[in-house]
Design a protein around this motif. Structure first.
Motif, PDB file in Angstrom:
ATOM      1  N   CYS A   1       3.915   0.537   1.716  1.00 11.60           N
ATOM      2  CA  CYS A   1       3.375  -0.871   2.327  1.00 11.60           C
ATOM      3  C   CYS A   1       3.391  -1.895   0.914  1.00 11.60           C
ATOM      4  CB  CYS A   1       1.928  -0.778   2.728  1.00 11.60           C
ATOM      5  SG  CYS A   1       0.703  -0.278   1.440  1.00 11.60           S
ATOM      6  N   THR A   2       2.970  -2.926   1.195  1.00 10.39           N
ATOM      7  CA  THR A   2       3.035  -4.144   0.130  1.00 10.39           C
ATOM      8  C   THR A   2       2.608  -3.693  -1.199  1.00 10.39           C
ATOM      9  OG1 THR A   2       2.622  -5.769   1.891  1.00 10.39           O
ATOM     10  CG2 THR A   2       2.323  -6.345  -0.366  1.00 10.39           C
ATOM     11  N   GLY A   3       1.377  -3.106  -1.341  1.00  8.50           N
ATOM     12  CA  GLY A   3       1.086  -2.724  -2.754  1.00  8.50           C
ATOM     13  C   GLY A   3       0.700  -1.294  -3.180  1.00  8.50           C
ATOM     14  N   GLY A   4       0.846  -0.399  -1.860  1.00  8.20           N
ATOM     15  CA  GLY A   4       0.561   0.914  -2.129  1.00  8.20           C
ATOM     16  C   GLY A   4      -1.060   1.206  -2.328  1.00  8.20           C
ATOM     17  N   GLN A   5      -1.767   0.420  -1.607  1.00  3.22           N
ATOM     18  CA  GLN A   5      -3.278   0.843  -1.851  1.00  3.22           C
ATOM     19  C   GLN A   5      -4.081   1.053  -0.447  1.00  3.22           C
ATOM     20  OE1 GLN A   5      -5.265  -2.149  -3.725  1.00  3.22           O
ATOM     21  NE2 GLN A   5      -7.323  -1.586  -2.864  1.00  3.22           N
ATOM     22  N   HIS A   6      -3.396   0.597   0.615  1.00  7.56           N
ATOM     23  CA  HIS A   6      -4.361   1.011   2.025  1.00  7.56           C
ATOM     24  C   HIS A   6      -3.654   1.630   2.973  1.00  7.56           C
ATOM     25  CE1 HIS A   6      -6.388  -2.950   0.269  1.00  7.56           C
ATOM     26  NE2 HIS A   6      -7.192  -2.052   0.221  1.00  7.56           N
ATOM     27  N   ARG A   7      -2.454   0.868   3.613  1.00  7.96           N
ATOM     28  CA  ARG A   7      -1.788   1.668   4.810  1.00  7.96           C
ATOM     29  C   ARG A   7      -0.990   2.752   4.459  1.00  7.96           C
ATOM     30  NH1 ARG A   7       0.763  -4.146   6.356  1.00  7.96           N
ATOM     31  NH2 ARG A   7       0.517  -4.220   3.962  1.00  7.96           N
ATOM     32  N   SER A   8      -0.206   2.612   3.351  1.00 11.18           N
ATOM     33  CA  SER A   8       0.556   3.597   3.010  1.00 11.18           C
ATOM     34  C   SER A   8      -0.225   5.079   2.525  1.00 11.18           C
ATOM     35  CB  SER A   8       1.660   3.211   1.767  1.00 11.18           C
ATOM     36  OG  SER A   8       0.748   2.758   0.770  1.00 11.18           O
ATOM     37  N   VAL A   9      -1.222   4.624   1.900  1.00  7.17           N
ATOM     38  CA  VAL A   9      -2.065   5.882   1.476  1.00  7.17           C
ATOM     39  C   VAL A   9      -2.672   6.533   2.471  1.00  7.17           C
ATOM     40  CG1 VAL A   9      -4.127   6.370   0.169  1.00  7.17           C
ATOM     41  CG2 VAL A   9      -2.468   4.720  -0.786  1.00  7.17           C
TER      42      VAL A   9
ATOM     43  N   SER B   1       2.842   7.954  -1.469  1.00  8.94           N
ATOM     44  CA  SER B   1       2.426   6.346  -0.921  1.00  8.94           C
ATOM     45  C   SER B   1       2.908   5.589  -2.234  1.00  8.94           C
ATOM     46  CB  SER B   1       1.038   6.190  -0.732  1.00  8.94           C
ATOM     47  OG  SER B   1       0.240   6.526  -1.773  1.00  8.94           O
ATOM     48  N   PHE B   2       3.301   4.392  -1.665  1.00 12.48           N
ATOM     49  CA  PHE B   2       3.825   3.609  -2.925  1.00 12.48           C
ATOM     50  C   PHE B   2       3.882   2.180  -2.446  1.00 12.48           C
ATOM     51  CE2 PHE B   2       7.670   4.026  -0.161  1.00 12.48           C
ATOM     52  CZ  PHE B   2       8.404   2.941  -0.117  1.00 12.48           C
ATOM     53  N   GLY B   3       3.963   1.107  -3.269  1.00 10.45           N
ATOM     54  CA  GLY B   3       3.843  -0.293  -3.012  1.00 10.45           C
ATOM     55  C   GLY B   3       5.417  -0.743  -3.046  1.00 10.45           C
ATOM     56  N   PHE B   4       5.890  -1.450  -2.228  1.00  6.56           N
ATOM     57  CA  PHE B   4       7.381  -2.106  -2.248  1.00  6.56           C
ATOM     58  C   PHE B   4       7.129  -3.216  -3.468  1.00  6.56           C
ATOM     59  CE2 PHE B   4       7.912  -0.302   1.965  1.00  6.56           C
ATOM     60  CZ  PHE B   4       9.286  -0.195   1.842  1.00  6.56           C
ATOM     61  N   LYS B   5       6.386  -3.523  -3.874  1.00  8.19           N
ATOM     62  CA  LYS B   5       6.236  -4.694  -5.165  1.00  8.19           C
ATOM     63  C   LYS B   5       6.355  -3.812  -6.320  1.00  8.19           C
ATOM     64  CE  LYS B   5       1.419  -5.538  -5.677  1.00  8.19           C
ATOM     65  NZ  LYS B   5       0.406  -6.720  -5.649  1.00  8.19           N
ATOM     66  N   TYR B   6       6.460  -2.483  -6.366  1.00 11.96           N
ATOM     67  CA  TYR B   6       6.432  -1.812  -7.394  1.00 11.96           C
ATOM     68  C   TYR B   6       7.757  -1.257  -7.345  1.00 11.96           C
ATOM     69  CZ  TYR B   6       1.756  -2.983  -8.097  1.00 11.96           C
ATOM     70  OH  TYR B   6       0.523  -3.882  -8.167  1.00 11.96           O
ATOM     71  N   GLY B   7       8.529  -1.340  -6.386  1.00 16.17           N
ATOM     72  CA  GLY B   7       9.788  -0.646  -6.406  1.00 16.17           C
ATOM     73  C   GLY B   7       9.954   0.608  -5.566  1.00 16.17           C
ATOM     74  N   LEU B   8      10.995   1.082  -5.005  1.00 15.31           N
ATOM     75  CA  LEU B   8      11.227   2.496  -4.226  1.00 15.31           C
ATOM     76  C   LEU B   8      11.288   3.618  -4.986  1.00 15.31           C
ATOM     77  CD1 LEU B   8      14.121   1.165  -1.716  1.00 15.31           C
ATOM     78  CD2 LEU B   8      11.798   1.661  -1.161  1.00 15.31           C
ATOM     79  N   PRO B   9      10.682   4.961  -4.637  1.00 24.58           N
ATOM     80  CA  PRO B   9      10.605   5.997  -5.494  1.00 24.58           C
ATOM     81  C   PRO B   9      12.129   6.507  -5.174  1.00 24.58           C
ATOM     82  CG  PRO B   9       8.793   6.157  -3.623  1.00 24.58           C
ATOM     83  CD  PRO B   9       9.817   4.773  -3.363  1.00 24.58           C
ATOM     84  N   ILE B  10      12.877   6.677  -6.484  1.00 25.50           N
ATOM     85  CA  ILE B  10      14.264   6.949  -6.278  1.00 25.50           C
ATOM     86  C   ILE B  10      14.645   8.375  -5.856  1.00 25.50           C
ATOM     87  CG2 ILE B  10      14.630   5.428  -8.510  1.00 25.50           C
ATOM     88  CD1 ILE B  10      14.628   7.885 -10.189  1.00 25.50           C
TER      89      ILE B  10
END
Length: 308
Positions: free
Chosen positions: A254-262, A173-182
């Motif tokens: 998701c936006t911050g990588g805290q809720h939905r993506s997790v 899981s990740f937050g888009f505001k912190y960049g994509l996993p490469i």
């Protein structure tokens, strides 16, 4: 002392030794490319004394042709050792395929550079030089009709330990505001799903907490999305494995990588674990985003108190 295992990868130039040594590396072997045979006993003694490395694979080929005659004697000495298990993996291919591979790569055969002979003649000379070594090989593989992934699959099948995992799924899981996993193979954006951030009691929690997980997964949009996504992944993941990949990385953002993506990453991980895959679920940005959210919550509460 535990038994030491050595696999010597050798054979015709252009037959797939690079693919082979990379495959052994993925199996956890300590890999060495092109060690002169006369250094092998000294190196092996160091490995025995250290006791830290028990599986070694090394490529020895005609790039070290001035030392090549010593290889048979060295292997014979090691074969007589009770604590060493050595095997020779000999790779070969027919003349037409080897010539084709050299043309495709635009490289010279090792024996054609110095002697200025044709590739076909160099191949014939190499066969003669390797004849005795080929007779000593425990495993001979003709790669004429093999693609790299097929050679890799062969090595995984014949050299992996029975319990050893050769393919795994990483769900991130990740937050888009912190960049994509490469390193992601599949990236899905779940920012369109209802956001628990806007619910006061859920804002400071994460998608790994039951309250947030249940909220996210109970939404009709989440159920539809999950069912469609898992159907896609059930189709793609076995294909990645067949292709010879050792790892498939599924990234949910998701936006911050805290809720939905997790929450979605946890659900996907559970699904593939039930299907007997080796699965690792990680949440790249959950801690950094949660800290920011909690600071904002504290700041808002402080401002609210001050206004009173």
């Amino acid at each position: 002392m535990s038994n030491l295992e050595l696999v010597i990868i050798t054979g015709m130039s252009g037959a797939g030794k690079t693919v082979a040594v990379q495959s052994f590396e993925d199996l956890g072997y300590y890999c060495i490319d092109n060690m002169p045979p006369n250094l092998l006993p000294t190196f092996w003694q160091l490995m025995r004394e250290s006791g830290k490395i028990t599986k070694i694979a090394m490529v020895i080929d005609l790039r070290t042709r001035e030392f090549f005659d010593e290889l048979s004697d060295v292997i014979g000495t090691m074969d007589n050792s009770q604590d060493v298990t050595s095997r020779i993996l000999f790779l070969e291919a027919n003349d037409q395929e080897l010539v084709s591979r050299y043309k495709e790569s635009r490289r010279h055969h090792p024996l054609s550079q110095a002697n200025e002979v044709s590739t076909l003649n160099a191949i014939a000379k190499e066969k003669e030089l390797l004849r005795d070594l080929r007779t000593r090989a425990q495993v001979i593989v003709d790669t004429s009709e093999m693609k790299p992934r097929q050679l890799r699959a062969y090595i995984m099948e014949h050299f992996a330990e029975k319990e050893q995992v050769t393919f795994r799924i990483d769900v991130i899981s990740f937050g888009f505001k912190y960049g994509l996993p490469i390193d992601a193979d599949v990236v899905m954006d779940v920012r369109f799903l209802p956001n628990p951030y806007y619910i006061q009691d859920l804002r400071g929690l994460t998608g790994a907490d039951k309250a947030v997980y249940d909220y996210v997964m109970s939404q009709p949009e989440s159920q539809i999305f999950y069912n469609k996504l898992i159907d896609l992944l059930d189709y793609c993941v076995p294909g990645y494995k067949r292709e010879g990949k050792s790892r498939a990385v599924i990234a949910i953002g998701c936006t911050g990588g805290q809720h939905r993506s997790v929450a979605l990453a946890e659900r996907i991980g559970e699904h593939f674990t039930r299907k007997k895959f080796c699965v690792n679920v990680s949440h790249r940005d959950v801690s950094k985003n949660q800290k920011q959210v909690l600071k904002k919550v504290a700041r808002d509460e402080s401002n609210a108190s001050s206004s009173l």
